[in-house]
Structure formats: structure tokens, C-alpha cells
Design a protein around this motif. Structure first.
Motif, PDB file in Angstrom:
ATOM      1  N   GLY A  35       0.822  -1.202   0.000  1.00 42.89           N
ATOM      2  CA  GLY A  35       0.000   0.000   0.000  1.00 42.89           C
ATOM      3  C   GLY A  35       0.855   1.252   0.000  1.00 42.89           C
ATOM      4  N   ASN A  36       0.224   2.371   0.339  1.00 45.37           N
ATOM      5  CA  ASN A  36       0.888   3.675   0.338  1.00 45.37           C
ATOM      6  C   ASN A  36       1.099   4.166   1.760  1.00 45.37           C
ATOM      7  N   TRP A  37       2.321   4.613   2.038  1.00 43.97           N
ATOM      8  CA  TRP A  37       2.713   5.096   3.359  1.00 43.97           C
ATOM      9  C   TRP A  37       3.297   6.489   3.224  1.00 43.97           C
ATOM     10  N   GLU A  38       3.057   7.322   4.219  1.00 42.71           N
ATOM     11  CA  GLU A  38       3.507   8.710   4.142  1.00 42.71           C
ATOM     12  C   GLU A  38       4.040   9.174   5.495  1.00 42.71           C
ATOM     13  N   MET A  39       5.092   9.988   5.432  1.00 41.96           N
ATOM     14  CA  MET A  39       5.667  10.579   6.640  1.00 41.96           C
ATOM     15  C   MET A  39       5.892  12.063   6.370  1.00 41.96           C
ATOM     16  N   GLN A  49       5.595   3.426  -1.510  1.00 40.94           N
ATOM     17  CA  GLN A  49       4.497   2.710  -2.145  1.00 40.94           C
ATOM     18  C   GLN A  49       4.959   1.285  -2.418  1.00 40.94           C
ATOM     19  N   TRP A  50       4.196   0.306  -1.939  1.00 42.59           N
ATOM     20  CA  TRP A  50       4.550  -1.098  -2.089  1.00 42.59           C
ATOM     21  C   TRP A  50       3.443  -1.861  -2.806  1.00 42.59           C
ATOM     22  N   VAL A  51       3.825  -2.763  -3.706  1.00 43.08           N
ATOM     23  CA  VAL A  51       2.901  -3.672  -4.381  1.00 43.08           C
ATOM     24  C   VAL A  51       3.507  -5.078  -4.362  1.00 43.08           C
ATOM     25  N   GLN A  52       2.634  -6.078  -4.484  1.00 43.94           N
ATOM     26  CA  GLN A  52       3.115  -7.451  -4.596  1.00 43.94           C
ATOM     27  C   GLN A  52       3.205  -7.784  -6.071  1.00 43.94           C
ATOM     28  N   SER A  53       4.423  -8.035  -6.542  1.00 42.15           N
ATOM     29  CA  SER A  53       4.653  -8.321  -7.956  1.00 42.15           C
ATOM     30  C   SER A  53       4.450  -9.801  -8.272  1.00 42.15           C
ATOM     31  N   SER A  54       4.751 -10.668  -7.310  1.00 42.03           N
ATOM     32  CA  SER A  54       4.573 -12.115  -7.473  1.00 42.03           C
ATOM     33  C   SER A  54       4.638 -12.754  -6.091  1.00 42.03           C
ATOM     34  N   ASP A  55       4.527 -14.083  -6.050  1.00 42.33           N
ATOM     35  CA  ASP A  55       4.639 -14.787  -4.765  1.00 42.33           C
ATOM     36  C   ASP A  55       6.018 -14.628  -4.149  1.00 42.33           C
ATOM     37  N   GLN A  56       7.000 -14.331  -4.972  1.00 46.31           N
ATOM     38  CA  GLN A  56       8.388 -14.249  -4.523  1.00 46.31           C
ATOM     39  C   GLN A  56       8.914 -12.817  -4.447  1.00 46.31           C
TER      40      GLN A  56
END
Length: 158
Positions: A35-39, A49-56
Motif C-alpha cells: 500500500g501507500n505510506w507517508e511521513m 508505495q509497495w505492491v506485490q509483484s509475485s509470490d516471490q
């Protein structure tokens, strides 16, 4: 007395199984970063910003946004499995000749994920702490010019 002993044994087994599960599937347990994180900082904002690209593979980007709203990519990030190990890999803009630097996952205790690379100049540790659905604490630490340094990043989910 037997009930207390039995309850204690069950609690120990649950704790052990949870730790084993986290070590077997650290990408799933580290998925709290998605998800999106802010400071907020005195100079603007830092965003991850984080996404899951694959299982690995989990992929992320870190931006700095100044007071005017201009954004600047500061680093690209990955948490990935290489062989049987999990690594946090970072490519920082204008550092390390554009080369990726990886840190090995060395601990997953108490919702704290410690990645370490003792050979890197600074930092030698990158740490993420899951503080629930809306907050995350990250920090970098290590030795720089003979002095121990630590910088914290207190993020809120956006």
C-alpha cells in the motif's frame, strides 16, 4: 495444576509454530507493507508505495515530495526470495553507482523485520516494524565515520 501445565505447553507450541510460519513465509508476513505510506517532515513528505509483484517479490518506491508538491524518486525497493533466503534490495538514486544493495533478513521477531548487510558503508541494518493497519515504523542504523547512527521513519497508511 495439570491444567496450568497443559495451557503453558499449548501457548509455547502456538508461539513456536507462529515463529516457524513467519520464517517459512516471510514475504506473506512482511506483506503488511503493501500500500501507500507517508511521513511528514519539515521539508515536505516521504512516501513509500509497495505492491506485490509475485509470490516471490514485493516491489516498492520511495519518493520525496517538497512543500511545492514536486516529487522526486529517491529509491526503488524489493523484498524478494533468493534461494532459501529473503532479501531487502534497494537502488538509491545517485548512490552506489546506480547499483542495487541487498540486505539479508536476519530476524522476524515481534512484528519487527531486521535486514542486515554488514559489508555496506551505511546503513548496515534496515528495520521495519508492523505497528498495525495504519502505522509502520522503519529505521536505518549502523556505523558511519566511526559513530553509530540511526534514522527513524514513522509512516502512516494513506
Amino acid at each position: 495444576m495439570k491444567r496450568i501445565y497443559f495451557s503453558f505447553v499449548i501457548l509455547v507450541l502456538i508461539g513456536f509454530c507462529s515463529k516457524v510460519q513467519a520464517q517459512k513465509e516471510p514475504l506473506k508476513t512482511f506483506a503488511f507493507v503493501l500500500g501507500n505510506w507517508e511521513m511528514q517532515t519539515s521539508k515536505g513528505k516521504i512516501v513509500e508505495q509497495w505492491v506485490q509483484s509475485s509470490d516471490q517479490l514485493l516491489s516498492g518506491k520511495s519518493y520525496r515530495i517538497n512543500a511545492k508538491g514536486d516529487s522526486l524518486l529517491s529509491e526503488t525497493l524489493q523484498v524478494r526470495k533468493i534461494g532459501k533466503e529473503i532479501f531487502y534490495c534497494s537502488t538509491v538514486v545517485n548512490q552506489n553507482e546506480g547499483k542495487e544493495v541487498c540486505f539479508k533478513l536476519v530476524s522476524t521477531k515481534d512484528k519487527i523485520y531486521i535486514f542486515e548487510n554488514k559489508e555496506h558503508d551505511f546503513p548496515q541494518k534496515i528495520v521495519y516494524q508492523n505497528q498495525g493497519k495504519k502505522e509502520m515504523l522503519a529505521w536505518i542504523e549502523g556505523e558511519l565515520n566511526g559513530k553509530n547512527r540511526k534514522s527513524e521513519f514513522r509512516y502512516k497508511r494513506q
